[in-house]
Design an enzyme around this catalytic site. Sequence first.
Site, short mmCIF file in Angstrom:
data_model
loop_
_atom_site.label_atom_id
_atom_site.label_comp_id
_atom_site.label_asym_id
_atom_site.label_seq_id
_atom_site.Cartn_x
_atom_site.Cartn_y
_atom_site.Cartn_z
N VAL A 205 8.11 -4.99 -0.30
CA VAL A 205 7.70 -5.47 -1.63
C VAL A 205 7.81 -4.41 -2.72
CG1 VAL A 205 6.19 -7.31 -0.77
CG2 VAL A 205 5.22 -5.02 -1.22
N TYR B 153 -8.38 2.04 -3.42
CA TYR B 153 -8.13 0.64 -3.08
C TYR B 153 -8.73 -0.27 -4.17
CZ TYR B 153 -8.07 -3.65 -0.25
OH TYR B 153 -7.85 -4.93 0.22
P1 NDP Z 1 -2.41 -6.77 7.59
O1 NDP Z 1 -2.18 -5.29 7.69
O2 NDP Z 1 -2.86 -7.53 8.80
O3 NDP Z 1 -1.11 -7.47 7.04
C1 NDP Z 1 -0.44 -6.95 5.94
C2 NDP Z 1 1.02 -7.20 6.15
O4 NDP Z 1 1.72 -6.61 5.05
C3 NDP Z 1 1.55 -6.52 7.42
O5 NDP Z 1 2.42 -7.39 8.09
C4 NDP Z 1 2.26 -5.29 6.88
O6 NDP Z 1 3.32 -4.86 7.72
C5 NDP Z 1 2.79 -5.86 5.57
N1 NDP Z 1 3.22 -4.83 4.63
C6 NDP Z 1 2.71 -3.59 4.44
N2 NDP Z 1 3.43 -2.93 3.51
C7 NDP Z 1 4.42 -3.78 3.13
C8 NDP Z 1 5.50 -3.68 2.22
N3 NDP Z 1 5.73 -2.56 1.52
N4 NDP Z 1 6.33 -4.73 2.08
C9 NDP Z 1 6.14 -5.86 2.80
N5 NDP Z 1 5.15 -6.02 3.67
C10 NDP Z 1 4.29 -4.98 3.85
O7 NDP Z 1 -3.41 -6.96 6.37
P2 NDP Z 1 -4.51 -8.07 6.07
O8 NDP Z 1 -4.08 -9.38 6.54
O9 NDP Z 1 -5.81 -7.54 6.49
O10 NDP Z 1 -4.48 -8.02 4.46
C11 NDP Z 1 -3.61 -8.82 3.69
C12 NDP Z 1 -3.99 -8.68 2.24
O11 NDP Z 1 -5.35 -9.04 2.05
C13 NDP Z 1 -3.84 -7.27 1.69
O12 NDP Z 1 -3.36 -7.32 0.37
C14 NDP Z 1 -5.25 -6.74 1.74
O13 NDP Z 1 -5.47 -5.73 0.79
C15 NDP Z 1 -6.04 -7.98 1.41
N6 NDP Z 1 -7.42 -7.97 1.87
C16 NDP Z 1 -7.70 -7.77 3.21
C17 NDP Z 1 -9.02 -7.77 3.64
C18 NDP Z 1 -9.40 -7.57 5.08
O14 NDP Z 1 -10.60 -7.37 5.37
N7 NDP Z 1 -8.46 -7.62 6.03
C19 NDP Z 1 -10.13 -7.95 2.69
C20 NDP Z 1 -9.71 -8.16 1.33
C21 NDP Z 1 -8.41 -8.17 0.95
P3 NDP Z 1 2.99 -3.73 8.84
O15 NDP Z 1 1.87 -4.24 9.65
O16 NDP Z 1 4.29 -3.63 9.61
O17 NDP Z 1 2.65 -2.50 8.07
#
Ligand code: NDP
Length: 271
Positions: A70, A166
Amino acid sequence: MLSKRLVKAIGTPKVALVTGGASGIGRACAVLLAQNGAKVIVGDLPTARPRFDKWIGSKNLGVDFHALDVTNGDQWTKIMQEIEDKYKTIDVLVNNAGIYSQPEPTFLEQNEDYWRKYYSVNVEGALLGTREAIRLMKKSTSDESRSIINISSNAGQIGMPDLPTYCFTKGAVRMFTKSIALQVARDKSNIRVNSVHPGGVDVFQDKMDLIPVEQHAAMRVQIDSIMEGMHPIGRGAKPEDIANAVVFLASEESAFMTGSEVTVDGGYTAQ
Ligand code: NDP
């Protein structure tokens, strides 16, 4: 199979792109959007492909995987061109990809590279996606709304002492969402932009392959205990709790919502 909330009146599926959709919240969004009738494309890092195959590809929901970093503008142009060539338009973009560490290094230990990395993925990733989606959405002739959903966090609504960087990125996503929603509303293009603010989401299941098996049981107990103490509702969110809000924002049920923030945090910020 759920009701088809994401099939257009003319009978074709809404086309939805979920970034970072191979695991966690994005994985749940991709599955639930598809179960509600959308044609879903997951855009994630190539390294996430095995997780996509395991958690989504195996479900035969017709969800496609595209490699997408992204932070890379050229890759955004490419994926939007491929979506236009194949489906003519995009109806839903979920800017979900994001990074976090819990806790962060203390602020005085952080450096410019650390800040830029967080800004690049969490903020610029959403900006690039929103720009490219709006360009394609504006070509649509559909009467139904198009929806951009930015996954922020409750860390974008209140301060958290262990997460200043963050919080800065997620707060930026929150205010960007409101401002761009107002800008696109000016030309009556029927493009809506909203943000979702999860509390602590239990994504352990999706990450288990990264942790030695002998540690799983102890980690499960530890995560449950932290999540229970953290949220007034007495548990952490399941990724599906967040995906339900995303499907609502993607559907015509939320047709009058834009610039809104939807908090899904078990009461955390209500305190
Ligand atoms: P995960 O780490 O489970 O999933 C995030 C995904 O994004 C992974 O597949 C990761 O790939 C991918 N990713 C990371 N960097 C990039 C990039 N540069 N381009 C494309 N894809 C990328 O995260 P969550 O499901 O926990 O979180 C998802 C969203 O929700 C995030 O924005 C997070 O900040 C937000 N959020 C999460 C919370 C939580 O408690 N989990 C709470 C509040 C918000 P890879 O694993 O290979 O790095």
